[in-house]
Scaffold this motif. Structure first.
Motif, mmCIF file in Angstrom:
data_model
loop_
_atom_site.group_PDB
_atom_site.id
_atom_site.type_symbol
_atom_site.label_atom_id
_atom_site.label_comp_id
_atom_site.label_asym_id
_atom_site.label_seq_id
_atom_site.Cartn_x
_atom_site.Cartn_y
_atom_site.Cartn_z
ATOM 1 N N ASP A 187 0.868 -1.182 0.000
ATOM 2 C CA ASP A 187 0.000 0.000 0.000
ATOM 3 C C ASP A 187 0.903 1.230 0.000
ATOM 4 N N THR B 179 -1.259 -1.096 -4.201
ATOM 5 C CA THR B 179 -2.423 -0.201 -4.166
ATOM 6 C C THR B 179 -1.928 1.208 -3.851
ATOM 7 N N THR B 180 -2.453 2.183 -4.608
ATOM 8 C CA THR B 180 -2.156 3.580 -4.295
ATOM 9 C C THR B 180 -3.479 4.270 -3.992
ATOM 10 N N ASN B 181 -3.388 5.470 -3.492
ATOM 11 C CA ASN B 181 -4.580 6.320 -3.354
ATOM 12 C C ASN B 181 -4.099 7.760 -3.490
ATOM 13 N N LEU C 41 -1.466 8.776 -0.887
ATOM 14 C CA LEU C 41 -0.145 8.150 -1.061
ATOM 15 C C LEU C 41 0.582 8.756 -2.267
ATOM 16 N N LYS D 117 -9.394 2.251 -9.245
ATOM 17 C CA LYS D 117 -10.009 2.330 -7.919
ATOM 18 C C LYS D 117 -11.146 3.337 -7.956
ATOM 19 N N PHE E 178 -11.829 -1.257 4.745
ATOM 20 C CA PHE E 178 -10.781 -0.510 5.462
ATOM 21 C C PHE E 178 -10.805 -0.912 6.939
ATOM 22 N N ARG F 170 -9.595 1.547 9.852
ATOM 23 C CA ARG F 170 -10.497 2.686 10.099
ATOM 24 C C ARG F 170 -11.805 2.215 10.754
ATOM 25 N N ALA G 259 -7.792 -3.773 3.432
ATOM 26 C CA ALA G 259 -7.023 -2.527 3.371
ATOM 27 C C ALA G 259 -7.050 -1.829 4.723
ATOM 28 N N SER G 260 -6.273 -0.742 4.810
ATOM 29 C CA SER G 260 -6.152 0.015 6.054
ATOM 30 C C SER G 260 -5.655 -0.904 7.180
ATOM 31 N N ARG H 144 -3.301 -2.242 9.986
ATOM 32 C CA ARG H 144 -2.531 -1.507 10.996
ATOM 33 C C ARG H 144 -1.466 -2.345 11.704
ATOM 34 N N THR I 134 -3.507 -5.650 1.588
ATOM 35 C CA THR I 134 -2.581 -4.612 1.128
ATOM 36 C C THR I 134 -1.947 -3.973 2.354
HETATM 37 C C1 E4P Z 1 -6.240 0.906 0.331
HETATM 38 O O1 E4P Z 1 -6.187 0.648 -0.850
HETATM 39 C C2 E4P Z 1 -5.888 2.219 0.920
HETATM 40 O O2 E4P Z 1 -4.884 2.812 0.142
HETATM 41 C C3 E4P Z 1 -5.341 2.137 2.312
HETATM 42 O O3 E4P Z 1 -5.235 0.812 2.783
HETATM 43 C C4 E4P Z 1 -5.918 3.133 3.235
HETATM 44 O O4 E4P Z 1 -5.417 2.915 4.507
HETATM 45 P P1 E4P Z 1 -5.308 4.022 5.630
HETATM 46 O O5 E4P Z 1 -6.481 3.884 6.520
HETATM 47 O O6 E4P Z 1 -4.019 3.672 6.334
HETATM 48 O O7 E4P Z 1 -5.225 5.358 4.946
#
Ligand code: E4P
Length: 216
Positions: free
Chosen positions: A6, A26-28, A31, A83, A129, A132, A163-164, A166, A183
């Protein structure tokens, strides 16, 4: 279970690739913006560097503009996954992209009902996520477990991309539930690998061997 990284950082991508652990990226927008510079050049380099799916996220919030953006994003490489945010306009875009056989990753998913809608409309991946969700005082992994059951009950082929993330327990629990992909931030991949007793044990083995050699 596939491991995606990620990140939009090329050094991290190369490092995890060299370990043989990189199945995709995976990007967003957050990132990508952290890397600065020309995002188009960065996205091209990421797609070239990764032998696997690379998620690039649309910024648009209307379905027409999302579709237009998606058609641009797929020109970055054959491995691009578009995405799409889990909003009503995103679902409209998803249906069209599915009909055009473009791979999609429905992002910002926080409930099994959202995942079900994305799967019905042909999403390639859904991204719950979990970190979160935990942050809201709910259980991210329980959501993933329910998604797995629903997808299996109806034979949906949409992949669950956790995703997300921790911490390593999110990865272990994903494996126990049978999520398809996790990810991971770079730091979490490193945490999965290291254990203080491994380091301590190796230091003791090497010290014993050293002492043995000196007494030969
Ligand atoms: C997934 O594709 C997201 O880019 C990512 O996992 C978001 O995670 P975050 O809650 O750490 O921002």
């Amino acid at each position: 279970m596939k491991f995606f990284l990620d990140t939009a950082n090329l050094d991290q991508i190369h490092e995890v690739n060299e370990l043989g652990l990189l199945d995709g990226v995976t990007t967003n927008p957050t990132l990508m913006s952290r890397e600065g510079g020309d995002w188009r050049a960065q996205a091209s380099l990421i797609c070239e560097a990764v032998d696997g799916p690379v998620s690039l996220e649309v910024i648009a919030t209307t379905h027409e503009a999302m579709i237009e953006e998606a058609m641009d994003l797929v020109t970055f490489g054959p491995n691009v996954v578009v995405k799409i945010p889990m909003i009503p306009e995103g679902l409209k875009a998803l249906k069209v992209l599915h009909e055009r056989e473009i791979k999609t990753n429905v992002t910002l998913v926080f409930s099994p009902s959202q995942a079900l809608l994305a799967a019905k409309l042909g999403a390639t991946y859904v991204s719950p996520f979990v970190g979160r969700i935990d942050g809201l005082g709910q259980s991210g992994m329980e959501c993933v477990d329910q998604m797995r059951t629903i997808f299996d009950n109806y034979g949906f082929t949409t992949k669950i991309l956790v995703a997300s993330v921790r911490h390593p327990m999110h990865v272990i629990e994903s494996g126990l539930i049978g999520a398809d992909v996790v990810t991971l931030p770079y730091a979490t991949i490193m945490q999965l690998m290291h254990h203080p007793l491994t380091d301590k044990g190796l230091a003791a083995f090497l010290a014993d061997w050293d002492a043995f050699q000196k007494n030969q």
